[in-house]
Write an enzyme that holds these catalytic residues in place. Sequence first.
Site, PDB file in Angstrom:
ATOM      1  N   ARG A  21      32.524  51.181  34.081  1.00 31.83           N
ATOM      2  CA  ARG A  21      33.860  51.783  34.174  1.00 31.83           C
ATOM      3  C   ARG A  21      34.282  52.438  32.872  1.00 31.83           C
ATOM      4  O   ARG A  21      34.115  51.851  31.797  1.00 31.83           O
ATOM      5  CB  ARG A  21      34.895  50.720  34.529  1.00 31.83           C
ATOM      6  N   SER A 136      40.483  31.721  54.782  1.00 31.92           N
ATOM      7  CA  SER A 136      40.724  32.911  53.978  1.00 31.92           C
ATOM      8  C   SER A 136      40.221  34.160  54.706  1.00 31.92           C
ATOM      9  O   SER A 136      39.074  34.201  55.178  1.00 31.92           O
ATOM     10  CB  SER A 136      39.976  32.727  52.644  1.00 31.92           C
ATOM     11  N   HIS A 216      51.016  44.823  47.956  1.00 31.31           N
ATOM     12  CA  HIS A 216      51.042  46.272  48.212  1.00 31.31           C
ATOM     13  C   HIS A 216      52.118  46.662  49.221  1.00 31.31           C
ATOM     14  O   HIS A 216      52.058  47.751  49.796  1.00 31.31           O
ATOM     15  CB  HIS A 216      49.657  46.752  48.663  1.00 31.31           C
ATOM     16  N   LYS A 247      53.993  46.834  40.839  1.00 33.61           N
ATOM     17  CA  LYS A 247      53.646  48.036  41.610  1.00 33.61           C
ATOM     18  C   LYS A 247      54.952  48.729  42.034  1.00 33.61           C
ATOM     19  O   LYS A 247      55.505  49.488  41.251  1.00 33.61           O
ATOM     20  CB  LYS A 247      52.717  47.653  42.757  1.00 33.61           C
ATOM     21  N   THR A 276      51.593  28.867  29.676  1.00 29.91           N
ATOM     22  CA  THR A 276      51.593  30.248  29.189  1.00 29.91           C
ATOM     23  C   THR A 276      53.028  30.703  28.917  1.00 29.91           C
ATOM     24  O   THR A 276      53.973  30.195  29.524  1.00 29.91           O
ATOM     25  CB  THR A 276      50.881  31.176  30.206  1.00 29.91           C
ATOM     26  N   THR A 362      34.641  46.460  44.411  1.00 33.87           N
ATOM     27  CA  THR A 362      35.993  46.553  44.975  1.00 33.87           C
ATOM     28  C   THR A 362      35.915  46.852  46.471  1.00 33.87           C
ATOM     29  O   THR A 362      36.709  46.356  47.267  1.00 33.87           O
ATOM     30  CB  THR A 362      36.794  47.651  44.233  1.00 33.87           C
TER      31      THR A 362
HETATM   32  N1  PMP Z   1      46.916  40.873  45.090  1.00 30.44           N
HETATM   33  C1  PMP Z   1      46.403  42.069  45.444  1.00 30.44           C
HETATM   34  C2  PMP Z   1      46.112  42.305  46.887  1.00 30.44           C
HETATM   35  C3  PMP Z   1      46.138  43.047  44.473  1.00 30.44           C
HETATM   36  O1  PMP Z   1      45.620  44.219  44.839  1.00 30.44           O
HETATM   37  C4  PMP Z   1      46.417  42.772  43.122  1.00 30.44           C
HETATM   38  C5  PMP Z   1      46.140  43.751  41.984  1.00 30.44           C
HETATM   39  N2  PMP Z   1      46.075  45.026  42.241  1.00 30.44           N
HETATM   40  C6  PMP Z   1      46.961  41.541  42.796  1.00 30.44           C
HETATM   41  C7  PMP Z   1      47.189  40.611  43.793  1.00 30.44           C
HETATM   42  C8  PMP Z   1      47.304  41.216  41.379  1.00 30.44           C
HETATM   43  O2  PMP Z   1      48.569  41.715  41.064  1.00 30.44           O
HETATM   44  P1  PMP Z   1      48.945  42.098  39.553  1.00 30.44           P
HETATM   45  O3  PMP Z   1      48.424  43.472  39.312  1.00 30.44           O
HETATM   46  O4  PMP Z   1      50.422  41.989  39.490  1.00 30.44           O
HETATM   47  O5  PMP Z   1      48.255  41.080  38.687  1.00 30.44           O
END
Ligand code: PMP
Length: 409
Positions: A21, A136, A216, A247, A276, A362
């Site tokens: 990448r 899952s 999403h 997002k 954390t 991915t």
């Molecule tokens: N769940 C899904 C389905 C994702 O696509 C992502 C990251 N793109 C996350 C969780 C993680 O979220 P974040 O980017 O806030 O860490």
Amino acid sequence: MNYNEFFNVALNQLRDERRYRVFADLERIAGRFPHALWHSPEGTRDVVIWCSNDYLGMAQHPKVIGAMVETATRMGTGAGGTRNIAGTNHPLVELERELADLHGKPAALVFTSGYVSNQTGIATIAKLLPNCLLLSDALNHNSMIEGIRQSGCERVIWRHNDVAHLEELLKAADPKRPKLIAFESLYSMDGDVAPVHAICDLADKYGAMTYCDEVHAVGMYGPRGGGICERDKAMDRVDVLEGTLAKAFGCLGGYIAGSREMIDAVRSYAPGFIFTTALPPAICAATTAAIKHLKSSSWERERHQDRAARVKAVLNAAGLPVMPSDTHIVPVFVGDPEKCKTASDLLLSEHGIYIQPINYPTVPRGAERLRITPSPYHDDALIDGLAEALIDVWERLGLPLGQRALAAE
Ligand code: PMP
């Protein structure tokens, strides 16, 4: 021993498979989204971003920027500690109340990212259910898979969105055993949606708990931006709703919402929450501003859907292989890692269009694609420019183009 040799072996494997990448060095410009500056070794140039997960452009919204600047000026930058050690700042408490309200749940808990909320949230919930069986969906995000692994509980995988298969697995399990069904409401690579009610029906029938990742979808679906579960009137049926603040809400962080007892238990036991530093107050205040805005404004959601529909129509008419998607995600099929990477490179270097290639792991090998995410701010001219650029790249790479309805008009 030269330890770097080991790293080079691993890196060369990625290079050989064309999966290494390279991150584009982008400078987004508030007020001009989706335009950005791209810093490359050859110089700096203006580009249009077509793959941002700042889906609604809220990262540049004046109310959101204003809340961040005002809060940082008033309260400083960092939270100053973990939640337990002086880090529980007032904007964070307000944000958790806002999120609980968004999802119609008694309580919510914020984490430093959506990734962490899934990983530590699922692991902790499953560990607290004696001898829990995790079910899952096959296409669940890596953060959920890691949470499932970390829980150490037995897990079975159901074929993606296949409720008949989920039922087979539930039926085969000991009825007395606690079960957690983990799934996403909207799958980000294909843009398809889970049959939430059917899953909840099975959860009711077999006494399972449900955990739904709405990363999403939050902000973008439902009358107040509560996600697919709000849109489909299923929010009260899902036990744990998980989302991101990064997002549609344009900031950073993640959360879960659910019963007071579940949230209190995760707060008390989840290592990824406890050990954390808390989110900075300015981030929390900015996120609350975004959520509040999107609860009452539907302009962004409507325009977003309108833009996604237009991109799909224009690309389809141009004969580009748009994969079927029920949502705002517009995947364009390439089916080859090398060509996918080259297509992305050509779009950026020759057309000033930035779309990250999506390759294995991915998506499965052979399912490589460009994943296009329109926003309310991509106008008709930008969409036409995107189609022209894609056609040029498709022709140069010898990728198949279907019937050109536009050309025939
Ligand atoms: N769940 C899904 C389905 C994702 O696509 C992502 C990251 N793109 C996350 C969780 C993680 O979220 P974040 O980017 O806030 O860490």
